[in-house]
Design a protein around this motif. Structure first.
Motif, short mmCIF file in Angstrom:
data_model
loop_
_atom_site.label_atom_id
_atom_site.label_comp_id
_atom_site.label_asym_id
_atom_site.label_seq_id
_atom_site.Cartn_x
_atom_site.Cartn_y
_atom_site.Cartn_z
N CYS A 1 -0.80 1.07 -8.26
CA CYS A 1 0.54 -0.23 -7.78
C CYS A 1 1.80 -0.57 -9.09
N GLU A 2 1.33 0.04 -10.35
CA GLU A 2 1.96 -0.28 -11.30
C GLU A 2 2.76 0.68 -11.60
N SER A 3 1.89 2.40 -10.97
CA SER A 3 2.18 3.54 -11.74
C SER A 3 2.36 4.31 -10.43
N GLN A 4 3.53 5.49 -10.53
CA GLN A 4 3.41 5.86 -8.63
C GLN A 4 2.41 7.31 -9.24
N GLU A 5 1.82 7.46 -10.51
CA GLU A 5 1.76 8.45 -10.61
C GLU A 5 -0.10 8.51 -10.45
N LEU A 6 -0.31 9.76 -9.56
CA LEU A 6 -1.95 9.67 -9.64
C LEU A 6 -2.74 10.04 -10.67
N LYS A 7 -2.15 10.10 -11.83
CA LYS A 7 -3.18 10.25 -13.47
C LYS A 7 -3.83 8.85 -13.37
N ALA A 8 -3.47 7.84 -13.02
CA ALA A 8 -4.33 6.78 -13.28
C ALA A 8 -5.37 6.44 -12.07
N ALA A 9 -5.47 6.81 -11.20
CA ALA A 9 -6.97 7.34 -9.53
C ALA A 9 -7.30 7.65 -10.97
N CYS A 10 -6.66 8.37 -11.44
CA CYS A 10 -7.84 9.34 -11.63
C CYS A 10 -8.87 9.82 -12.89
N ILE B 1 0.91 -0.70 0.22
CA ILE B 1 -0.10 0.25 0.17
C ILE B 1 0.81 0.97 -0.37
N THR B 2 0.50 1.92 -0.98
CA THR B 2 1.41 3.35 -0.84
C THR B 2 0.51 4.35 -0.69
N ALA B 3 1.25 5.70 -0.46
CA ALA B 3 0.49 7.40 -0.37
C ALA B 3 -0.58 6.87 -1.71
N LYS B 4 0.17 6.41 -3.23
CA LYS B 4 -0.73 7.24 -4.26
C LYS B 4 -2.15 5.77 -4.25
N GLN B 5 -1.70 4.68 -3.51
CA GLN B 5 -3.20 4.23 -3.25
C GLN B 5 -3.98 4.32 -2.42
N LYS B 6 -4.02 5.02 -1.28
CA LYS B 6 -4.45 5.52 -0.59
C LYS B 6 -5.73 6.82 -1.57
N VAL B 7 -5.63 6.83 -2.49
CA VAL B 7 -6.30 8.35 -2.84
C VAL B 7 -7.08 6.82 -3.52
N CYS B 8 -6.83 5.89 -3.51
CA CYS B 8 -8.30 4.99 -4.06
C CYS B 8 -8.89 4.90 -3.06
N LYS B 9 -8.60 4.29 -2.11
CA LYS B 9 -9.79 4.85 -0.58
C LYS B 9 -10.86 5.92 -0.68
N VAL B 10 -10.36 7.05 -0.94
CA VAL B 10 -10.65 8.09 -0.92
C VAL B 10 -11.86 8.86 -1.65
N PHE B 11 -11.10 8.14 -2.88
CA PHE B 11 -12.66 8.12 -4.15
C PHE B 11 -13.55 7.35 -3.93
N PHE B 12 -13.15 6.25 -3.90
CA PHE B 12 -14.42 5.08 -3.94
C PHE B 12 -14.56 4.30 -2.84
N GLU B 13 -13.88 4.36 -1.68
CA GLU B 13 -14.60 3.81 -0.82
C GLU B 13 -14.87 5.08 0.40
N GLU B 14 -14.16 5.63 1.06
CA GLU B 14 -14.67 6.82 2.13
C GLU B 14 -16.07 7.71 1.75
N SER B 15 -16.67 7.48 3.19
CA SER B 15 -17.64 7.80 2.82
C SER B 15 -18.07 10.09 2.73
N GLN B 16 -16.88 10.14 2.95
CA GLN B 16 -16.66 11.38 2.75
C GLN B 16 -15.86 11.62 1.55
N SER B 17 -16.14 10.93 0.61
CA SER B 17 -15.61 10.68 -1.23
C SER B 17 -16.56 12.00 -1.97
N LEU B 18 -15.79 12.52 -2.27
CA LEU B 18 -17.22 13.73 -3.61
C LEU B 18 -17.35 12.48 -4.51
#
Length: 204
Positions: A168-177, A129-146
């Motif tokens: 996991c394969e990319s360190q860029e935020l663009k994949a999540a976005c 789990i990396t900081a970039k993957q944590k954004v996945c939780k922010v986007f698609f799991e958390e109850s406070q997600s936009l």
């Protein structure tokens, strides 16, 4: 468009449709002389749309790396493939060409192959789990997600799973976005107004 592939290249350079019946055996090359004359294309700053007279349209937004396939109404209930059966019935999406059903992703995808390309099995790699993957939780799991207002309309779980794999394969935020942009597109198609998260705006 039976056995037809649509090739849309980045940066809006060119778009063509080809007949796969004439594809080379190594699956790498296509004969450019086979462009279909009944194909229309429309270009915008960051978008391109390719359509034909059979009611099939492919639209790609290169800013968000998002492509959509749209079938005209007369295709409803009479088309099937990797995108499902197009009849609004969730229970029969994994129909094979022989009209039987499968619960295996590999069997399902291989059954719709239109050529003899060989598949390469990739070994699953451990992914911390990396900081970039944590954004996945922010986007698609958390109850406070936009994006939370759409969670009951569009299932966020597949997006979360793809997001963790892609980041996991990319360190860029663009994949999540890019996945967030796809999620927003589906939500808007279902009349749920949500917007791309602000941390993604500088990614595109």
């Amino acid at each position: 468009m039976n056995k037809t592939v649509i090739s849309i290249y980045p940066k809006l350079k060119i778009s063509r449709m080809y007949n796969l019946s004439f594809m080379e055996e190594n699956c790498q090359g296509l004969d450019p002389s086979l462009e279909i004359n009944t194909t229309n294309s429309r270009r915008d700053t960051n978008k391109i749309e390719v359509s034909n007279q059979n009611g099939v349209s492919v639209s790609c937004d290169f800013q968000y790396e998002l492509c959509t396939v749209t079938l005209a109404g007369w295709h409803h209930g009479i088309s099937a493939g990797l995108f499902g059966t197009n009849d609004n019935e969730a229970g029969n999406e994994w129909m094979l060409p022989n009209r039987s059903f499968s619960d295996s992703v590999q069997e399902f995808t291989q059954s719709w192959q239109v050529n003899e390309c060989s598949l390469i099995q990739q070994q699953a790699k451990p992914c911390p789990i990396t900081a970039k993957q944590k954004v996945c939780k922010v986007f698609f799991e958390e109850s406070q997600s936009l994006l939370r207002n759409c969670f009951r309309v569009v299932d966020p779980e597949p997006f979360y799973n793809m997001c963790t794999a892609d980041t996991c394969e990319s360190q860029e935020l663009k994949a999540a976005c890019s996945l967030a942009a796809a999620f927003v597109h589906l939500c808007n198609q279902n009349f749920v107004p949500v917007e791309i998260p602000p941390q993604c705006l500088h990614q595109f």
